[in-house]
Design an enzyme around this catalytic site. Sequence first.
Site, PDB file in Angstrom:
ATOM      1  N   HIS A   1      22.311   6.018   0.247  1.00 21.10           N
ATOM      2  CA  HIS A   1      22.394   7.504   0.259  1.00 21.10           C
ATOM      3  C   HIS A   1      23.310   8.031   1.049  1.00 21.10           C
ATOM      4  O   HIS A   1      23.980   7.719   1.949  1.00 21.10           O
ATOM      5  CB  HIS A   1      20.876   7.898   1.088  1.00 21.10           C
TER       6      HIS A   1
ATOM      7  N   THR B   1       7.170   4.915   0.862  1.00 20.89           N
ATOM      8  CA  THR B   1       6.510   6.163   0.315  1.00 20.89           C
ATOM      9  C   THR B   1       6.405   7.240   1.489  1.00 20.89           C
ATOM     10  O   THR B   1       6.645   8.457   1.066  1.00 20.89           O
ATOM     11  CB  THR B   1       5.267   5.834  -0.432  1.00 20.89           C
TER      12      THR B   1
ATOM     13  N   GLU C   1      18.245  18.362  -7.107  1.00 23.34           N
ATOM     14  CA  GLU C   1      18.756  17.320  -6.383  1.00 23.34           C
ATOM     15  C   GLU C   1      20.027  16.815  -7.195  1.00 23.34           C
ATOM     16  O   GLU C   1      20.070  17.429  -8.349  1.00 23.34           O
ATOM     17  CB  GLU C   1      17.966  16.268  -6.219  1.00 23.34           C
TER      18      GLU C   1
ATOM     19  N   HIS D   1      19.960   2.841   0.657  1.00 27.29           N
ATOM     20  CA  HIS D   1      18.449   3.584   0.523  1.00 27.29           C
ATOM     21  C   HIS D   1      17.427   2.866  -0.699  1.00 27.29           C
ATOM     22  O   HIS D   1      16.349   3.043  -0.316  1.00 27.29           O
ATOM     23  CB  HIS D   1      19.256   4.912  -0.067  1.00 27.29           C
TER      24      HIS D   1
ATOM     25  N   ALA E   1       9.375   9.523   1.906  1.00 31.87           N
ATOM     26  CA  ALA E   1      10.057  10.043   0.969  1.00 31.87           C
ATOM     27  C   ALA E   1      10.098  11.617   1.320  1.00 31.87           C
ATOM     28  O   ALA E   1       8.892  12.124   1.608  1.00 31.87           O
ATOM     29  CB  ALA E   1       9.530   9.952  -0.473  1.00 31.87           C
TER      30      ALA E   1
ATOM     31  N   ARG F   1      24.728  10.681  -6.627  1.00 30.60           N
ATOM     32  CA  ARG F   1      24.740  10.016  -5.432  1.00 30.60           C
ATOM     33  C   ARG F   1      25.799   9.099  -4.966  1.00 30.60           C
ATOM     34  O   ARG F   1      26.271   8.901  -4.076  1.00 30.60           O
ATOM     35  CB  ARG F   1      23.540   9.258  -4.909  1.00 30.60           C
TER      36      ARG F   1
ATOM     37  N   SER G   1       0.953  -1.140  -0.045  1.00 32.72           N
ATOM     38  CA  SER G   1       0.008   0.095  -0.059  1.00 32.72           C
ATOM     39  C   SER G   1       0.795   1.183  -0.029  1.00 32.72           C
ATOM     40  O   SER G   1       0.573   2.255   0.730  1.00 32.72           O
ATOM     41  CB  SER G   1      -0.927  -0.036   1.317  1.00 32.72           C
ATOM     42  N   GLY G   2       2.058   1.109  -0.755  1.00 38.40           N
ATOM     43  CA  GLY G   2       2.590   2.557  -1.194  1.00 38.40           C
ATOM     44  C   GLY G   2       2.098   3.182  -2.150  1.00 38.40           C
ATOM     45  O   GLY G   2       1.092   2.763  -2.878  1.00 38.40           O
TER      46      GLY G   2
END
Length: 559
Positions: free
Chosen positions: A264, A62, A133, A371, A65, A310, A31-32
């Site tokens: 990350h 989610t 980003e 991540h 985020a 990253r 359920s994301g």
Amino acid sequence: MRTPAASSSSSSSNAGLASPARAYDVLVIGSGIAGLSFALKVAREGRSVAILTKKTKADSNTNWAQGGIAVVTAETDDFAKHVADTLTAGDGLCDRKVVKQIITDGPERVRELIELGLKFSRAEDGHYDLGREGGHSERRILHVKDMTGKAIEDALIKAIGREPRVALFEHFFAIDIITTGRIAGRRSKRAASTGPDRAAGVYALDVRDGRVATFRAPVVMLSSGGAGQVYLYTTNPDIATGDGIAMAYRAGVEVRNMEFIQFHPTALYSISGKRFLVSEAVRGEGAILRNCDGDAFMPRYHKLADLAPRDIVARAIDAEMKRTGAPHVWLDITHRNAAFLRSRFPAIYKFCKAEGIDIANDMIPVVPAAHYTCGGVATTLAAETTLPGLYACGEVACTGLHGANRLASNSLLEAVVMAHRGAASVDAYLKRIQKTDAKTPVIPEWRDLGGGDLDERVVISHNWDELRRTMWDYVSIQRTTKRLERARTRIATLARETQEYYWNFAVDARLLELRNLIQVAELVVACALQRKESRGLHSIADHPKKLARAVDTSVRRAG
Ligand SMILES: Cc1cc2nc3c(=O)[nH]c(=O)nc-3n(C[C@H](O)[C@H](O)[C@H](O)COP(=O)(O)OP(=O)(O)OC[C@H]3O[C@@H](n4cnc5c(N)ncnc54)[C@H](O)[C@@H]3O)c2cc1C
């Protein structure tokens, strides 16, 4: 899967503890953003849908985020630039067609999120406040302050709540995919009448009462997220145990590129071991990484300095920490004032404050942490896996968008786009399957061969810890073949031990997660050993060069 072959002489205390079967057109695992978006679409096409989620409905990656969703909206931006940035980050391994499609579909899908009530942050002039980003050549990240995921999750859960055709089962843990071939027995006469192997449902543990229920459906959508928990340090919440990837592999489905785990670069360093994410958007607003001597070291590693992709930043931090022996580096945003930081990064500001760090005055101690799972269940652009009736979207899937490294904030985009594309293709599949003669064989109830409750639970928690530490020490940012082989040997021992428990004791969520994590660890190591080069996130000392031809790694369980 141990049920169909369960012998009638079973002495299981769980035997008989199966719930009656439930039947739907479509089952959604997770359920994301991916699962909820997909469920909403297929329900609106008139299909009955069950969403199974192993904790509460908002427990998902989610929900955590922060940075936002990468999508082309600004006049100065265009699809070609976003495509180029994605291809550069992916280091030669992206599927160009997939990249183009997902990026061009983006604005329309984001518009639908806005229609659901999502309010992206705006600047004072009324335009969207687009974030920047690492790896992006433009400001293109739509965000809701630093709580984008939570805002998306809230909006989708509300919309699902209004949908009468969707039943949402919280605390239902999907254990394994049921396929027609498995239940009919591949070589039996019955198998001939059921046609080629296809998905037929799932067995799921009702975590609260320990029973295993059978959910029948011709379509199963895996949207169960990534596998960050396979590492000791991760930004991912506890749910991220790679269950969908492990289930798909056990069902004989192709899994790809599992060596590409994104670390990350900037998770908060805290003594507790929990790794709260300090979003890349903080560097987008000018934060500078410094080593323990106070040196801003990133210009030595990349021309984009603190806004380098990253993988480069994570490796640079790892190298600085190894060189200086310090347990972390510093992230310095003290040149921005408190009012700005409180308003732009309320969650980070608050979390750090609770840890005794005032980010307007103090530098933030940060370390890399696992991540994002770039690889996963191989899918087409229609979210189809190699097993008919089984679909995958979101972090569990490997579409070809990310290649060897995900561009920041491309994952929410991929999830929402692929949920839409999956919904469109499922409809055609359901119509097709209704017309064929292929029968779905009767699905036997789950029978547990286990002999009672686990009394030596310490083995489960010990194996959890050992697995995650093994992965952290031997299969993380900088790899060698020797370390990977060492990891493989240790994981094999853990797999044997855990499998024995799985067969002999009643299942519970912790044991099931461990079984899946071990499976995922085996897949990461197998893919990493296949790749005889350093590319993107996979950096291996004995193969430092990139090969001329970029090829996906692939694993599939035999027969
Ligand atoms: C801290 C953090 C910050 C991030 N920031 C960003 C960002 O700014 N931008 C961006 O694009 N991406 C970001 N990401 C990545 C992004 O959040 C995820 O890739 C994305 O949310 C995945 O969505 P999903 O729907 O595929 O999976 P998830 O949101 O993880 O949902 C998976 C669901 O499956 C359920 N589930 C799992 N296994 C089972 C099982 N066996 N049975 C039943 N249910 C199960 C889970 O409980 C959960 O409901 C971030 C991730 C983290 C952890």
